[in-house]
Design a protein around this motif. Sequence first.
Motif: not given
Ligand code: G3P
Length: 217
Positions: A5-7, A25-27, A80-82, A126-131, A160-165, A180-182
């Motif tokens: 879970l990306d939260t 998580t991220n900032p 640790v996320k870097i 890898p941030f698939v959604g942002r790509i 696999v991150a930045s998952v949108r769907h 996959a993190t979502m």
């Molecule tokens: O946590 C990293 C990544 O999953 C961020 O996703 O939706 O901000 O592109 P997003």
Amino acid sequence: MKIFLDTASLREIEELRGFIDGVTTNPTLVAKEGRPFLELVEEICRLVEGPVSAEVTALDTAGMLAQARQLARLADNLVVKIPATWEGLAAVRELSGQGIPTNVTLVFSPTQALLAAKAGASYVSPFVGRIDDRAGDGMELVAEILEIYRNYGFDTQVIVASVRHIRHVVEAALLGAHIATMPYQVAKKLLDHPLTDLGLERFLADWKGVPPAHRPW
Ligand code: G3P
């Protein structure tokens, strides 16, 4: 494939706890929670059995290492996320030598992923959604990273991150990505389906047509 879970929301993690294998998580996600960072991360680590990624905010290697050590002290399952920068990978090399797991984030190219693995990263993200947002092909990047890792026997795992769907989740699994993190909203859709709800409603309505004497319950 593992599902993360990306939260940074304890409520979301609590709800899906039995179904998830870890948390990232991220900032940005942490900022939404309005809680002291280390305290929040420690609570998440207690709630989840699997790995929990928490990100450093320093940009220089020494600063990242100092923050990484503070984070690593919080729990055994802390990763640790870097960021994928030269300074970041120098920190990854050092941390990997000390047995501290790392997740190299903001990965947008196969060469970043190759260098991250060579530095000893435990995970790359890898941030698939942002790509895809920029009309690129995020999954193509995942496929290339997986092939490179297979070619050279790297044991770095691909998140696999930045998952949108949920199609992203299906494609990640078809490619053999490790994780996959979502976001919560996507994770919920992995199981929820209107045709399941409709079908259940119809079965229960039809069940009422079975005479009470014939029904065991
Ligand atoms: O946590 C990293 C990544 O999953 C961020 O996703 O939706 O901000 O592109 P997003």
